[in-house]
Each structure stands twice: as C-alpha cells, then as structure tokens.
Design a protein around this motif. Structure first.
Motif, mmCIF file in Angstrom:
data_model
loop_
_atom_site.group_PDB
_atom_site.id
_atom_site.type_symbol
_atom_site.label_atom_id
_atom_site.label_comp_id
_atom_site.label_asym_id
_atom_site.label_seq_id
_atom_site.Cartn_x
_atom_site.Cartn_y
_atom_site.Cartn_z
ATOM 1 N N LEU A 70 20.540 1.495 26.342
ATOM 2 C CA LEU A 70 20.004 2.406 26.104
ATOM 3 C C LEU A 70 18.785 3.037 26.015
ATOM 4 O O LEU A 70 17.695 2.666 25.071
ATOM 5 N N LEU A 71 18.039 4.533 26.139
ATOM 6 C CA LEU A 71 16.898 4.824 25.971
ATOM 7 C C LEU A 71 17.113 5.458 25.072
ATOM 8 O O LEU A 71 18.333 6.813 24.490
ATOM 9 N N ASP A 72 16.090 5.294 23.408
ATOM 10 C CA ASP A 72 16.080 5.757 21.963
ATOM 11 C C ASP A 72 16.330 7.447 22.563
ATOM 12 O O ASP A 72 16.607 8.005 21.843
ATOM 13 N N THR A 73 15.285 7.926 23.000
ATOM 14 C CA THR A 73 15.476 9.568 22.985
ATOM 15 C C THR A 73 16.634 10.113 23.235
ATOM 16 O O THR A 73 16.689 11.682 23.280
ATOM 17 N N LEU A 74 17.915 9.353 24.266
ATOM 18 C CA LEU A 74 18.565 10.504 24.482
ATOM 19 C C LEU A 74 19.567 10.147 24.018
ATOM 20 O O LEU A 74 20.134 9.080 23.783
ATOM 21 N N THR A 75 20.632 10.712 23.673
ATOM 22 C CA THR A 75 22.366 10.929 23.602
ATOM 23 C C THR A 75 22.654 10.167 24.401
ATOM 24 O O THR A 75 22.614 9.837 25.454
ATOM 25 N N GLU A 111 25.414 10.543 25.358
ATOM 26 C CA GLU A 111 25.670 10.900 26.961
ATOM 27 C C GLU A 111 24.678 11.367 28.470
ATOM 28 O O GLU A 111 25.534 11.171 29.010
ATOM 29 N N GLU A 112 23.941 11.698 27.626
ATOM 30 C CA GLU A 112 22.750 11.027 28.390
ATOM 31 C C GLU A 112 22.414 10.199 29.283
ATOM 32 O O GLU A 112 21.931 10.520 29.867
ATOM 33 N N GLY A 134 24.937 10.039 31.597
ATOM 34 C CA GLY A 134 24.239 11.061 32.792
ATOM 35 C C GLY A 134 22.605 10.790 33.029
ATOM 36 O O GLY A 134 23.972 11.016 34.746
ATOM 37 N N LEU A 135 22.333 9.704 32.424
ATOM 38 C CA LEU A 135 21.028 9.892 33.285
ATOM 39 C C LEU A 135 21.408 9.031 34.528
ATOM 40 O O LEU A 135 20.710 9.609 36.085
ATOM 41 N N PHE A 186 22.742 10.013 18.934
ATOM 42 C CA PHE A 186 21.614 8.754 19.266
ATOM 43 C C PHE A 186 21.785 7.256 19.441
ATOM 44 O O PHE A 186 22.986 6.595 18.310
ATOM 45 N N TYR A 236 20.207 4.994 18.012
ATOM 46 C CA TYR A 236 20.861 4.382 16.231
ATOM 47 C C TYR A 236 21.552 4.619 15.460
ATOM 48 O O TYR A 236 21.400 4.393 14.197
#
Ligand SMILES: Nc1ncnc2c1ncn2[C@@H]1O[C@H](COP(=O)(O)OP(=O)(O)OP(=O)(O)O)[C@@H](O)[C@H]1O
Ligand SMILES: [Mg+2]
Lengths: 252, 654
Positions: free
Chosen positions: A94-99, A101-102, A105-106, A138, A140
C-alpha cells in the motif's frame, strides 16, 4: 485462462548465468486457486513476476486468454495489469501516503472509473472483507493483517480476474494468516476470482485447489486437492515436501 | 571500537547523504569569508571617505546572514537526522544511550562541517578576489590578483561558523536526547498531521491572515521605517497563517468532495503533497518569505544602483563647478582664480543664472510641469540663461550648435521633463518683453540634484533679456580634456584658507563646489556599501531557499520511488506517472513563488516611486528594473526547477 508454455528465465551476464526458471509449463483454468511452493531461491517470485508482466521471460510464451503477453507494448501491458490483474505482496503493498480507502480506490481511478461511484464500490468491497472501520486510517495506523486484506480488496475491486499473491501471509501470525486465507478462498469461490499464490508455507498452500512444487526452476510435482478435506491435503503437501528433501525444516 | 572512530566511519560512509550538508557549509564559509575580507581590507578603506561605513554595513548584513544560515544548517541537520533516524534508533536499540548517540551525531556533523571549512575558505578567497575586482573597477582602479589570507577575516569567519554550528546543533542534540526508539525507527512513516483541525478555525485563520497581509503590504508601502517594520511582521504572520490554513484546507476539501480526488492523477498528486502537509505549510511559508526577501534585496540593489549612477551621470558633463548666490563671494573668487591658473580659458566658462521675475511663484513652466507630472518646484521661479553662455557651454560640452532667433526662447531640460512638455508652446514674459517658444533641448546639463543650471529645466533667452532680469547665482564650470589628479584637493585647500582667514563657519558660506572625480568616488562608495551588501543578502537567501527545496525533494525521493514502483505494477501508464510528477512539481514550486510576488512587486514599485523624479528613466525605468529583478529571479528558479525535475524523473520513475 492462463497458459504458460516452456518458459525460461536467466539472470546475469554471459559468463555468470543463473537459471531461475527452466522450461516451465502449466495451465490455469478460470476460477482456480493455485498455490506455488518451493524452497527459497527456487524461482517462485521470478515465475510470478513473469506472469504479472513485471518481468520478461528469456524464452517460452505466456498466454492470457489467448494473448501472448510478450507481444504487448508497454502501454498495453500497463492497461492489461490495471484491468486484469490484482496484486498482493508480502510487503510494500500500500502507499503510505494514502488512506486505506484511497489505496483501494486507486485501482478504480487507474481504470478511469467514474469518480462518483468509486467510494460506493470501495465501501461494498470493504464490507465483504470486513475492513469498513479502518477505511479512513493510514497504513501505518493499521495491523499487518488489515493491510493485506486492504490489498486483497484493491486486487479485486476493479473487476480484475487474476489475483497474484507473493507470500501474502509471510509477515502474519497464524490467526491473521487463517483470516486472510479464508478471505482469499471466499474471493475465489464467491466472486469468481482466479488466484495464483506463492507461498513457503504448507498450511497456506493447503487452502488451494492445486499446488505446484518448484525446485531449481523446474516443476517438481503437482498436487490436486479434489474433494479432500483441507487437513488431508495439508499432510499430503508435507509428504511431497519431505520427498523434495533438503530444507524441509524451513518450510513448515 | 570507540565512539569517535564510529563517528568518523559514519561520516565517511554517509558522504553521499551528507553532500547537501557539506555543500551548504562550504558555500556558507565562502560567502562569509569573502565579505569579511572586505571588512578588514585596508585597500578598500583607502578607496574613499564613505568606505569607512563599509565594515559596519557588512557586519550588520553578516548578522542577518548568520541568523538565516544558522536556521538553514539546523534545517539541514534535521534532514540528516531524519535520513538516519532508523540507524540511530538501531544504536539505541542495541544498547547505546541517547546521550552517546547525540554525541556521536554531533561529532559527525563537526567532522563534516570542519572538512567543509577548508574548501569553503579557498572558495571564499576566490570570491573575495572577485568582489575586490568589482569594487576596484567601480573606482576605476586597476586590479591585480593577490593571494594571501587575512587572519582577521579568517578569525571572524570561524567565529560566525562556530556560532551557526552551535545554534544549529543544540536543537538536534536536544531532540535525540529526548527521542524514543519508536520515534527514531518509525520516523519516516509519520505522515499527515493537520495543524488546524476544525474548519471554522481554519476559515477564520485564512481570513485573518489575508487581512494581515493586505495591511502589512499597505504599511510597508507607507514608506515609514517603523510602520514598515510592523508591516513586515504582519506579512510574515500572513505567510505562515495562510499556508497553515491552506495546508489543512486541502484535505478538508477532498474530504467533502471525495469524488474529485479519484479523477485522473489527483489522488497521487494531492496525497504526495499532503503527506507532510502540516510541516509543509511552515516550509512553504518560509520559502515564500525567503523568496520575498531575495526579490526585495535584489530589486533594491538594482534600484539603488540605478539611482546612484543616474545621479552621477546627470551631473558628470562638467568636471568642475563652483557656484555662489552671493555676487562677490570672496571664497568663490579665490577658487575661480586658482582654477583659471590651471585650466585654460577654452575649457571653462563663467556665467550667471537669472530669475525671470523677482516675485515668488512665477514659475510658469515649473508649475505646469508639476501639474502634469512628478516634479518638485525647487526655485519656484523660472530660471534663465543668456544665449551667449548657453552657446559657449554647448561648445564646451561638445554638443551641436543651436541658434536663437530674436524674440524667442529655448528650453533646456531633462529628458523626462521634455516628455511632459511635449505640447508646450506658450509665449513667456521676461525682462519686459514677450518671447515666443523656440524649441527644446535635452542633453545632460547639470540640472539635477544641485540644480546648477536650473532644476530640471532652464530658459535660454537673448542676452539683453537676461541682463534685464534678476540675478540668481554665479557659476564657474569647466570641462578638462585630461583628468586633473590632485587638483581638487588643492582647490579645496585654497578655498578653506580664505574661509579660515574670514573666520567663517563652513555652512554659513554660500558656496557650492562640484568635482566629477570626487562624485564618481562617492557614487562608487555608495554602490559598494549599500548595493553590495544587498546582493550579499540576496545570494545568501537564494542559497538558503535552493538548499531547502533540494532537501525537500531529496527527502521525498525515496517515497516517490516506492510510490511509482507500486503504481507501475498496478498498471499506471508511464505518461500518467509523468503527468502526476509534473503536477506535483508545478504545485510545489508555484505555491511559494506567488505570494512572494504579491508582496515584493508593490514594495519595489513603491521604492522606485520614492526615488527623485527623472532619476529612474530610460534603461533604469522602474518597470525595466523590476523586469530585470524578476527575470533574473525566475531565470535562476526555472533552471533550478528544470534540473530538479529531470533528476527526479530519472531517479523515481521506473
Ligand atoms: N534480479 C535478479 N538478478 C539475478 N538473479 C536473480 C534476480 N532475481 C532472482 N535471482 C535469482 O533467481 C533465483 C530465483 O529467485 P526467486 O526470487 O524467484 O526465488 P524465490 O523462490 O522467490 O525465493 P524466496 O522464497 O526466497 O523468495 C535465485 O537463485 C535468485 O538468486
Ligand atoms: Mg520470493
């Protein structure tokens, strides 16, 4: 849906070649749940990377729904990956900077889904995987098991038909592993996803309907579960591993 | 293994990460040494009287620079700390005390900083030679390269360096000492923490900050020093408030309009920027502040320079002028007598300036100019000059010959006044007759600042008309074919002798003395003492901003690389990835530049407005000066962005 024909993969320079895959062939039918087992260095990740079009084969063909993926341009490959494939890795999912949900959704935004319906689709998927309450957190801030479930949600949410997983339970404890494997089983059975899962671990492999054993880049053996109980197939897997010898202690 | 040898090995191994830090320290040392060199150079002090203030000005500028750079070094150190947090955390994990780790980190920085000092001083010496060459060329003196260190400059640089270093390290030391292993190990994982959570507070803050910004700009433009300082404070408050509210309003916006973020690359761009949104608000505001200060010091430097040079040029047509409003002034007579001994008749002229009438406020032309444009009515009476004097002066100055028909008058004025007078054709009463308008000439004619030949303009009339008018002052003007070294000093001595004999106080004497050579020196001194320190400041500020931006990008590079790697696996098109990266860059680099323009443009325009009218014309028109300032700024900025983008693209896109 997937046809692997005599693929080979070499690494390294002319005088120092590693043969990571050696004339591997197998078919995957729609709706199958396949586990790939083997000791460390046997070529599992390499095989998965070749199928997922992240890496290219040195020889042989990989056909997905009759299309040879080595014929596709990088642009078509990217499109192919976002529309047809879903990924779950051991780490860096997962991308650390996205929640959460995001992150889910990505996958939809990459396939240019109507932005208005994204949230609804994510919600629906999260409901099925039991992660609705962490959607606004997030990565983390959530546990490893939750992260993996989010990755599963992302891997299926855009209607991808083939889910590729590299040691998805590698970093999880037994309870979280069991939970994740049950989710994978459900995705396979109820949502019709085809799953190709690489694993070290006999317990994880026992959830699959078919198990391929790799040794030194070749297919060493194949087990079909048929209608047997999961526990039976678990013991059978252990037997095959014992037969393969060597590093059995590190695969249990 | 001792702790110090561990620090040493670390410093070596971390060389790549320390590069930014190292370069910063080298540049700092170079910049400081070069300007300190000026402070202690006897050669510079000997150049002119005004140069005495140079040490003070440079010291003040240095204090500002020390503060800015101390902050920069602290910022860079903090960056190093975050880069290495995992490693430092591991040391604590395996049993080192926080205190020991802090000491180790401190020592590493000391090694790198110390190593930077040597190339920095060498570079500084070169830079100093460059500065010397510049100053000497301003004074028209020959330059020869001399190597050799000034021990005083060295000592002062070391002093500043130590100060910067201690100020910067104190904070990181405190931070490491109080850090928990968890924080150190998970330092990179931390992301978004909004500063202001509630939307109503946010709105209030953004409105308040914008109001503060407007008031601040107005106060700065008021031109008063105290008000200006308050204004500057308000503007700083505006920048921080604005960026803080802006930074937290972005996630809030997307929370409300969740569908917007799933469009195109928005999600990636928005989240990459908002990853460190809270911290970014402060960084952005700081960068905006640095940009503002850079633009203002750069622009102010250009404006001052243009003002000084224009003032010099307007008067420099004559080499020597002596003038007095008292008809038989003894000191002037003595000076002129002395000058005449040395300067032959053909290179000089003695003449009178007249007023058209005796009563005040009879400047038909002056009041017309003041009404139509920006003009200060210094004499409040139109000044006149005999045509015979005018023709002789034109010949002396090498201007073309002109004729004056009987019953007419000419106007000789500064070019900007000629533009105001373009529709002028009035008949003028003087010396009891009416004179018709006969034309305008605009060559340089000592009409600015000291108003020897009229303030901005003078009427050229037939000789008999002038003689029938009122005496204003007497002038002796000379233009010599060769420079007359030492002449001015002797002349002054002659005049002072008269004054001493008559027991005059200097300021009671109605005497004006001008020497082009002296004025040139003075102008050079002004440029050296006012303009150079401003450029020094601009240089230090540019360096600071560039370093911060680089660090920002560097600290993001790993995250970006991981992000684009995963996105590639998930099937994002390469073009889309490039688009996302470009958008990220566009946001990141335009956000701080915009508010800086809003502040520095009105400020600089206001500053130009404060200059004497007619001094900023032609190539030093305010708009041209501003154009140069911003063109220079954005040129450097664009190169920087381009380099940063191409490096980033190469490094992070799979
Ligand atoms: N990029 C590479 N360059 C060179 N050799 C590689 C590269 N990637 C893998 N190999 C080699 O190919 C062989 C197969 O590696 P692969 O990663 O597929 O093993 P694996 O079965 O996934 O092992 P593990 O269970 O430890 O993950 C190994 O011998 C490995 O050293
Ligand atoms: Mg592997």
């Amino acid at each position: 849906m997937l046809k692997v024909e005599n693929i080979e993969k070499y690494y390294g320079s002319a005088n120092n070649v590693t043969k990571a895959l050696d004339r591997i062939s197998f078919d995957v039918a729609d709706g199958e749940f396949i586990a790939i087992m083997g000791s460390s260095g046997s070529g599992k990740t390499t095989l998965l990377n070749c199928i997922s079009t992240i890496d290219t084969v040195s020889a042989g063909k990989i056909l997905l729904d009759g299309v040879d993926i080595s014929d596709l341009s990088p642009k078509e490959l990217a499109r192919f990956r976002r529309e047809r494939l879903g990924f779950v890795f051991q780490d860096f999912n997962l991308l650390d900077t996205l929640t959460i949900e995001e992150n889910i959704g990505l996958a939809l935004s990459l396939t240019y889904t109507n932005p208005r319906s994204v949230q609804k689709q994510v919600q629906a998927m999260a409901q099925k995987l039991g992660i609705t309450d962490i959607l606004n957190k997030f990565p983390y801030q959530v546990s490893g098991g939750q992260k993996q479930r989010a990755a599963c949600a992302r891997a299926m949410v855009a209607g991808q038909s083939l889910l590729l997983a590299d040691e998805p339970t590698g970093a999880l404890d037994s309870k979280a592993s069991k939970n994740l494997l049950e989710i994978l089983t459900r995705m396979n059975r109820d949502m019709g996803g085809t799953i190709l899962m690489v694993t070290h671990d006999a317990y994880s492999a026992s959830y699959a309907s078919r198990v391929l054993f790799l040794k030194d880049g070749r297919i060493f053996n194949e087990l079909l579960r048929g209608n047997r109980e999961r526990t039976d197939s678990y013991h059978e897997i252990l037997n095959v591993l014992a037969m393969m010898g060597g590093d059995i202690s590190d695969v249990i | 293994m001792t702790l110090s040898s561990l620090s040493m090995r670390n410093a070596k191994r971390q060389a790549r990460d320390y590069l930014v830090y190292f370069v910063t320290m080298v540049m700092t040392a170079a910049l400081m040494y070069s300007f300190n060199g000026l402070v202690f150079s006897q050669e510079m002090l000997n150049l002119g009287k005004m140069m005495e203030v140079l040490p003070m000005v440079v010291t003040i500028a240095s204090i500002v620079v020390v503060c800015i750079i101390a902050w920069l070094v602290q910022y860079t150190t903090n960056f190093m700390l975050s880069r290495r947090s995992r490693e430092l955390g591991t040391y604590i994990l395996i049993g080192l005390e926080n205190k020991q780790v802090a000491k180790m980190f401190f020592r590493e920085n000391l090694i790198v900083g110390g190593a930077a000092l040597i190339p920095g001083l060498l570079l500084g010496n070169l830079l100093y030679q460059g500065l010397r060459a510049l100053v000497l060329s301003l004074f028209g003196k020959p330059f020869s390269f001399t190597l050799g260190f000034s021990p005083k400059a060295l000592a002062l640089t070391l002093c500043y360096f130590l100060l910067i270093y201690l100020m910067a390290q104190r904070k990181s030391r405190k931070r490491i000492r109080s850090m928990k292993i968890y924080d150190l190990i998970y330092f990179e994982r931390k992301n978004e923490e909004a500063v202001i959570q509630k939307s109503s507070n946010r709105k209030k803050l953004s409105i308040i900050s914008i109001v503060l910004g407007v008031i601040g700009t107005l106060l700065i433009m008021a031109g008063d020093l105290t008000l200006g300082l308050i204004g500057a404070g308000l503007i700083i408050a505006f920048l921080y408030g604005f960026f803080a509210s802006f930074a937290s309003s972005v996630p809030a916006y997307f929370e409300k309009h969740s569908e917007k973020k799933y469009q195109g690359q928005t999600l990636i761009v928005f989240r990459s920027l908002s990853a460190k949104l809270a911290a970014m608000g402060v960084v952005m505001a700081t960068i905006a502040l640095l940009f503002t200060a850079t633009q203002i010091s750069e622009g102010a430097g250009l404006i001052f320079r243009a003002m000084f040079e224009s003032r010099y040029e307007q008067n420099s047509c004559f080499d020597l002028m002596i003038s007095s409003g008292t008809p038989q002034e003894e000191a002037m007579a003595k000076g002129v007598e002395f000058a005449k001994e040395r300067i032959s008749e053909e290179y000089s002229r003695e003449y009178n300036i007249y007023f058209r009438e005796e009563t005040q406020n009879t400047d038909v032309i002056g009041s017309y100019i003041a009404k139509k444009g920006d003009y200060y009515r210094y004499y409040k009476m139109d000044t006149l000059m005999k045509f015979s004097d005018y023709a002789a002066l034109r010949k002396l100055l090498g201007y073309s010959e002109v004729t004056l028909e009987p019953g007419k008058y000419l106007i000789h004025c500064q070019p900007y006044i000629a533009r105001i007078l373009k529709d002028w054709s009035q008949t003028v009463e003087a010396g009891g007759s009416s004179l018709e308008f006969g034309g305008i000439y605009t060559e340089r004619f000592a009409q600015y600042l000291w108003c020897v030949n009229g303030h901005g303009y003078i009427l050229i009339v037939p000789d008999e008309i002038a003689e029938a008018s009122v005496f204003s002052h007497r002038v002796y003007a000379a233009k010599t074919p060769e420079p007359m070294d030492g002449f001015y000093g002797e002349l002054k001595e002659q005049i002072s002798a008269v004054l001493r004999a008559k027991d005059y106080e200097d300021h009671n004497v109605d005497l004006f003395l001008y020497s082009r050579a002296e004025d040139e020196k003075e102008t050079a001194s002004e440029i050296a003492t006012i303009v150079f320190p401003l450029y020094y400041l601009a240089l230090a500020l540019t360096m600071t901003a560039a370093t911060i931006l680089t660090i920002q990008q560097l600290s993001e590079a790993d995250r970006y690389r991981r992000q684009f790697n995963l996105l590639q696996k998930l099937g994002m098109d390469r073009e889309d990835m490039e688009k996302a990266l470009r958008k990220q860059f566009a946001f990141f680099y335009t956000l701080p530049a915009l508010p800086s323009l809003l502040i520095s443009i009105p400020f600089l325009l206001n500053m130009c407005g404060a200059a004497d009218s007619g001094s900023l014309v032609g190539a030093s028109h305010p708009l041209i000066l501003l154009g140069i300032t911003f063109a220079l700024f954005f040129f450097i900025y664009a190169i920087y962005i381009f380099m940063a983008y191409s490096t980033m693209k190469r490094n992070v896109l799979p």
